[in-house]
Every structure is written in C-alpha cells, then in structure tokens.
Design an enzyme around this catalytic site. Structure first.
Site, PDB file in Angstrom:
ATOM      1  N   HIS A 190       0.739  -1.249   0.027  1.00 59.10           N
ATOM      2  CA  HIS A 190       0.091  -0.061  -0.073  1.00 59.10           C
ATOM      3  C   HIS A 190       0.858   1.241  -0.090  1.00 59.10           C
ATOM      4  CE1 HIS A 190      -3.192  -2.731   1.524  1.00 59.10           C
ATOM      5  NE2 HIS A 190      -3.836  -2.370   0.480  1.00 59.10           N
ATOM      6  N   ARG A 297     -14.774   9.820   0.405  1.00 60.45           N
ATOM      7  CA  ARG A 297     -14.536   8.963   1.439  1.00 60.45           C
ATOM      8  C   ARG A 297     -14.936  10.276   2.565  1.00 60.45           C
ATOM      9  NH1 ARG A 297      -9.655   6.521  -0.830  1.00 60.45           N
ATOM     10  NH2 ARG A 297      -9.813   4.287  -0.402  1.00 60.45           N
ATOM     11  N   ARG A 333     -20.011   8.147   0.331  1.00 58.36           N
ATOM     12  CA  ARG A 333     -19.941   6.868   1.024  1.00 58.36           C
ATOM     13  C   ARG A 333     -20.348   7.135   2.615  1.00 58.36           C
ATOM     14  NH1 ARG A 333     -14.611   3.038   1.718  1.00 58.36           N
ATOM     15  NH2 ARG A 333     -13.933   4.838   3.050  1.00 58.36           N
ATOM     16  N   GLU A 433     -16.588  -5.458  -0.299  1.00 62.26           N
ATOM     17  CA  GLU A 433     -15.077  -5.539   0.329  1.00 62.26           C
ATOM     18  C   GLU A 433     -14.975  -6.791   1.375  1.00 62.26           C
ATOM     19  OE1 GLU A 433     -14.124  -1.789   1.712  1.00 62.26           O
ATOM     20  OE2 GLU A 433     -16.096  -1.214   2.559  1.00 62.26           O
ATOM     21  N   ASN A 456      -8.973  -2.780  -1.350  1.00 61.96           N
ATOM     22  CA  ASN A 456      -8.115  -2.853  -0.237  1.00 61.96           C
ATOM     23  C   ASN A 456      -8.737  -3.658   0.695  1.00 61.96           C
ATOM     24  OD1 ASN A 456      -7.365  -0.863  -1.906  1.00 61.96           O
ATOM     25  ND2 ASN A 456      -8.039   0.956  -0.896  1.00 61.96           N
ATOM     26  N   ASP A 457      -9.778  -3.608   1.267  1.00 61.54           N
ATOM     27  CA  ASP A 457     -10.223  -4.394   2.200  1.00 61.54           C
ATOM     28  C   ASP A 457     -10.607  -5.838   1.640  1.00 61.54           C
ATOM     29  OD1 ASP A 457     -10.283  -3.096   4.445  1.00 61.54           O
ATOM     30  OD2 ASP A 457     -11.766  -1.675   3.764  1.00 61.54           O
ATOM     31  N   ARG A 467      -3.986  -4.836   5.715  1.00 59.49           N
ATOM     32  CA  ARG A 467      -3.513  -4.043   4.766  1.00 59.49           C
ATOM     33  C   ARG A 467      -2.325  -3.068   5.300  1.00 59.49           C
ATOM     34  NH1 ARG A 467      -8.881  -0.458   3.660  1.00 59.49           N
ATOM     35  NH2 ARG A 467      -7.594   1.052   2.837  1.00 59.49           N
ATOM     36  N   CYS A 504     -12.772   0.692  -6.710  1.00 59.86           N
ATOM     37  CA  CYS A 504     -12.515   1.833  -6.222  1.00 59.86           C
ATOM     38  C   CYS A 504     -11.252   1.577  -5.256  1.00 59.86           C
ATOM     39  CB  CYS A 504     -13.674   2.603  -5.484  1.00 59.86           C
ATOM     40  SG  CYS A 504     -14.321   1.889  -4.096  1.00 59.86           S
TER      41      CYS A 504
HETATM   42  C1  PEP Z   1     -11.371  -0.490  -0.090  1.00 60.50           C
HETATM   43  O1  PEP Z   1     -11.465  -1.094   0.840  1.00 60.50           O
HETATM   44  O2  PEP Z   1     -10.707  -0.920  -1.336  1.00 60.50           O
HETATM   45  C2  PEP Z   1     -11.658   1.070  -0.106  1.00 60.50           C
HETATM   46  C3  PEP Z   1     -11.699   1.529  -1.639  1.00 60.50           C
HETATM   47  O3  PEP Z   1     -12.130   1.495   0.872  1.00 60.50           O
HETATM   48  P1  PEP Z   1     -11.183   1.952   2.078  1.00 60.50           P
HETATM   49  O4  PEP Z   1      -9.726   2.376   1.376  1.00 60.50           O
HETATM   50  O5  PEP Z   1     -11.499   3.611   2.370  1.00 60.50           O
HETATM   51  O6  PEP Z   1     -11.198   0.998   3.108  1.00 60.50           O
HETATM   52 MG    MG Z   2     -12.524  -0.383   2.447  1.00 57.05          MG
END
Ligand code: PEP
Ligand code: MG
Length: 577
Positions: A190, A297, A333, A433, A456-457, A467, A504
């Site tokens: 990341h 966000r 969101r 996610e 990401n999640d 992560r 996303c």
């Molecule tokens: C994700 O989890 O990919 C996401 C876009 O949300 P965040 O990074 O805000 O948890």
């Molecule tokens: Mg997320």
C-alpha cells in the site's frame, strides 16, 4: 566513494538528495564490548544522544503548541518522562562503566529488562507501554548514529529506512522529502501504491540498505529501475539530469490527455472516476476530466476534530461536491470510521483488539442511528443539486442494505414534508469488500442500484493479510488467483443483472494493473486523481477484445508469478496515447 545499490522500482521518478537514514525503532544489536579507556567517550556519546532526543521532543511540543490533540500531548509527556527516568539512565551508565558494554548494547539490555517487567504485568495499559519504551530507546539509538550537522528540516532528503507506513508518506512529501528507499517491502504494498499516487519516487527491497548508506550521504534514486547510487559521480549526475528531463517530457504528454476520452484502441469507452478525500481532490478530479466521483470518503469530515459534524456542515460539503462536478455523478460513502482511524469524536470504540474486524462502516452506522440519520439527511438534501449516489461500506449481509434503503425512504419523505428538495431517485450502492458479500451477491443484488468493489479491504479479508502491515510483503498482494476469481465473479454477476460495477480500491489506480482489470470485464474504475491520467494513457493503448480473449490464460495462472507474467506480456506499448 560511489556505490550502486539495487532494489525494485516501486514508484517512477528520479530524485537527488541527501540520505536521511532512519533506523528501525526496535533495537537489534549484538553483544559489543569497549576498552576501559573508551568508557568516558562512550558515556559522552550516549548522553549527547539523549540530550538531542530531549531537544527534539521539546521542539516538537513547541511547534505543535495549541494544535496538539490531547492524546498526542500525553504521549509526548510520557516519552519525556521516560527520557528522564533515573532507572533507565543509571542502568545505562552502569552497564557502560561497570560492564564495559557499548552504548548500543547497553540500550538493548535496558530495553529488554524494562520491557520484561512491563510485559509481566496484568494490566493491558501497562503492557502496551512496551511500545513507548521501544520508541524512546529507538530514538536514542537513532540519535547515536545520526550525523548532526545543524540540519533542521527534511527538505531535499531521501528517506532510507526499513519500511514506511502509508499514512506517513503524504506528510513526508509535504515536508520536502524527495524520495523513499526501503530495505523491505514490495512494489505492490500500500505504501508503494500511495507513493505512486503522490508521484513520490520510491525504491523498495534494497538488501542491506541501512548498513550501506550513512546519514547525510548524497543519493540518486531511480524509482523506475530501482537503482540507488550513493555518492554519485559526474556521469551519474548527468544521467540523473537526463532522466529528469525525460520524466518531465512524459508528464507533459500525460497532461495532454486531460481532455481526451478514455477509449480503448478498439473503440470501447471506459469510465474513469475519481476517489476524493477532500474538496481539493474534487477540484483535481474535475480538472482531469474524471467522469464522476466514484468514492467520496466522508471520514475526512470527522477526523482531526472532537465534535461530530452536524447536518448543515455535511450538507454543504456534499452539495459543494455535487456542484463542483457539474452534472457528473458523485458517490458519497457513508462514514467508514473504525478504531483504526485517528478518530477523536468518541464515535468509534477505542478498545477493539482487532479494529479491521470491528465496529466500522455500516456496522458502526447501524449502532449509532443518530449519526447515520444526520449523514443521510445531509446527503438527501444535497441530492437536489446534482447526481448524488449513496454508497454503503463494509456490507456483509442483505439486511444492512435494506436498512439503509428504508432509512433513505423515510428520511426523504420527512425532508420533503419539511420543505427541502430531494432528488426523485437517489441510487444506493454497496461496497463489495467483505468476502461474504461477494459470495452472496445474488441474494442482495436486486436491492442495490450499483456496486463498488473495495479491493483494499477485499484483499485484506480474503487473504487474511493486514493491509497496513508492511512485514507481510507480497502476502497482501492483490495478484492472487483467489482475488482475481472473486473480481471476475462479481463483475460478471453485476453485468448479467445490468448493475454498474466499479473498482475503487488502489488496484484501480495502478496503471500496471489496468489491462488485467479490463480483461476481467471492468468498465468503471475509480482512483486517486493523481493516477487518473496514467491509467487513461494505458487504457487508450489497450485492445479490449484482445485482452478479454486472454482472460482464460489469466485465470489459469496458479500463483502470483503466473499473474505477473500475464501482466508483463499484456502491458501495451505506450506511445502518444
Ligand atoms: C477499499 O477497501 O478498497 C476502499 C476503497 O475503501 P477504504 O480504502 O476507504 O477502506
Ligand atoms: Mg474499504
């Protein structure tokens, strides 16, 4: 003397600067003894280092005066107390004088002794103080090895360290750090992804980095090839200047793409939306020709403050975003705050042992209906000003979506009765996610209008890979066959039902992965505005039909290296786009 170090390029770009060597906070030193004649010099070295750390802490406190959140103040006070702790200091002196140990090894032994005491305690608070002791001793250790030549800022420096947390990067860049080089990590971490989005050159995985570079030495860093030259000679400097000029040319070519459509070579239009975490991101998204905001966000409205933002403040922020995008879609969101974020409003639970699996996203929103209501009312009011969509984070079961839908209907009716304008249709979407949501998509797909995959999640939960934990390296890479399979299924299921789906997470903003996502059937990407033009450039060079035909080969890959090979084979040559 000139030295060439080789790592992996993680974020393109060339930098020239002095090394700022940051040693890991945890002290790992071997047993080292000194001669009796060295005792006084060693003691002086240690005390000077401690004094420097004290001065650093004082100046940090002064600089932050007024702006200091209470916990940070307490934490600085605690560190200052530890630095003056007679037990710590006497123990160090005795070890150097009495046992003829080096200052490094004396620090190591003291740390072991004190932390063993804390660890044995029953109380979780005291046990957690081990971290503070580690940090204080780590600072003294770093100070023992730092060269002190009156440097006060970090502008123009290259940070050389073991690893760097994603949260630190933006701050480092703001303070003028020109590149980051790490001994650990992977180009898919990341931090690396964030460095790319910040256009901060980064090289990772340089073996023995911290032993091979001294603080203050001059480095050239090539974030593309992964080459780091210590104390570069005239030829290296010439090469560096040439690379900088070439990069500037590439950037100019990219900027020309601002007004160009995102169409593949064979004529399919791909939607590139932007993720926004601040009003500035929205302005950038607009300037770069994003087709909308795919992820707004809202956490930024709640962080860095102690009181929750009210309906009016949230309404204005959402309305301004909708107005700024001028008819393009804006996906807002619901708050995804969890105990992992620096929340000081008291909303999230402080003592969760595993915040990523805790009360965050829609779970927290449902536990705090008052907070959800204020936020949904603000979103509904803003919907009267443009194309607003509501996105639910961390969905794991159908009931959560139904709850938000029912709340939206109830609140819209109430707002209209109060005389507020509300759009006739406010689309509702779910973040995919949590693996369970991906698996059970058909059970609630009919209850949502669109989907947004938070890779990401999703990757973190699917691969059981924190992560934010750099130590996991490639174990947290999205290039795992399981991740691709889930993505393929979600995209296919959504497409069959005629529901728009975007990605996303950071994957969508990594131009290296654009051909892979196109092959998986993705037509909507949402990313940090900083990478939008890079992705557009790659998409414009891709042949969509060809990539889709190569999907079976991608899905046959049995491991990361197979996927990497597919990526290498299918990256399009980048011309003028
Ligand atoms: C994700 O989890 O990919 C996401 C876009 O949300 P965040 O990074 O805000 O948890
Ligand atoms: Mg997320």
């Amino acid at each position: 003397m000139r030295r060439l170090l080789q790592g992996q390029g993680a974020s393109r770009g060339n930098a020239l600067g002095r090394a700022w060597v940051r040693l890991p906070d945890v002290l790992e030193v071997g047993e080292e003894h000194i001669e009796p004649g060295q005792v006084e010099a060693e003691l002086e070295r240690l005390h000077l280092a401690i004094e420097r750390v004290r001065a650093e802490m004082r100046s940090l406190r002064e600089r932050l005066q007024g702006a200091l959140p209470p916990e940070l103040g307490q934490f600085l006070d605690l560190h200052a107390l530890l630095l003056d702790d007679p037990e710590l200091l006497q123990g160090l002196d005795e070890a150097i004088r009495g046992q003829l140990l080096s200052a490094d090894y004396a620090l190591h032994l003291q740390r072991e002794r004190i932390t063993a005491g804390f660890r044995a305690m029953d109380d979780a608070y005291f046990r957690s103080r081990v971290e503070d002791i580690d940090q204080v001793i780590g600072r003294i250790h770093a100070s023992l090895h730092a060269r002190h030549d009156g440097r006060t800022g970090m502008a123009g420096e290259v940070l050389a360290c073991e690893s760097v947390a994603p949260a630190e990067l933006a701050q480092l860049q703001q303070r003028g750090v020109v590149a980051v080089v790490t001994s650990a990590g992977s180009p898919l971490s990341h931090s690396a992804i964030l460095a790319r989005s910040l256009h901060l050159p980064m090289v990772v995985g340089v073996p023995g980095l911290l032993q091979r570079v001294a603080d203050g030495e001059v480095l050239t860093v090539d974030g593309g090839t992964g080459e780091v030259v210590v104390e570069p000679g005239p030829a290296d400097l010439r090469h560096h200047r040439e690379r900088r000029r070439a990069t500037a040319r590439e950037l100019r070519a990219l900027r020309r793409l601002r007004r160009e459509p995102t169409r593949t070579r064979d004529g399919s239009t791909i939607e590139l939306q932007a993720n926004a975490e601040s009003p500035a991101d929205i302005a950038r998204a607009h300037a770069l020709g994003a087709s909308g905001i795919g992820l707004y966000r809202t956490e930024f409205l709640f962080l860095q403050r102690t009181a929750l933002p009210g309906e009016e403040e949230q309404f204005q922020a959402y309305r301004d975003a909708v107005l700024a995008m001028n008819g393009r879609v804006v996906t807002i969101r619901i708050l995804d705050l969890g105990a992992d974020k620096a929340d000081r409003t008291g909303l999230s639970l402080r003592d969760e042992s595993n915040p990523a699996l805790g009360l965050r996203g829609i779970r927290l929103a449902m536990a705090r209906p008052d907070v959800l209501e204020v936020q949904l009312r603000a979103m509904l009011r803003a919907s009267a000003y443009g194309r607003l969509r509501v996105l639910v984070p961390m969905v794991s079961e159908r009931g959560q979506v139904l709850h938000v839908r029912a709340e939206l209907a109830r609140l819209a009716a109430a707002l209209r009765a109060e005389g507020h304008g509300v759009a006739a249709n406010v689309p509702l979407g779910a973040m995919i996610e949590v693996p369970a949501a991906a698996l059970m998509l058909p059970t609630f797909l009919g209850d949502v209008d669109f989907l947004s995959v938070g890779t990401n999640d999703l990757v973190q939960y699917l691969l059981a890979s924190d992560r934010d934990n750099e130590a996991l390296g490639e174990l947290g890479s999205p290039l795992h066959p399981a991740v691709l399979r889930v993505l393929r299924d979600v995209i296919r299921t959504a497409a069959a039902a005629g529901k728009p789906v975007s990605v996303c997470g950071e994957m969508a903003g990594d131009p290296r992965l654009s051909p892979l996502l196109l092959a998986l059937g993705l037509e909507q990407f949402s990313m940090h505005p900083a990478t939008l033009l890079d992705v557009r450039q790659v998409v414009r060079a891709c042949d969509l039909m060809h990539l889709r035909a190569r999907l079976p080969a991608l899905l046959r890959a049995r491991d990361r290296s197979g996927i990497e090979r597919w990526i290498a084979r299918h990256h399009p040559p980048l011309g003028e786009g």
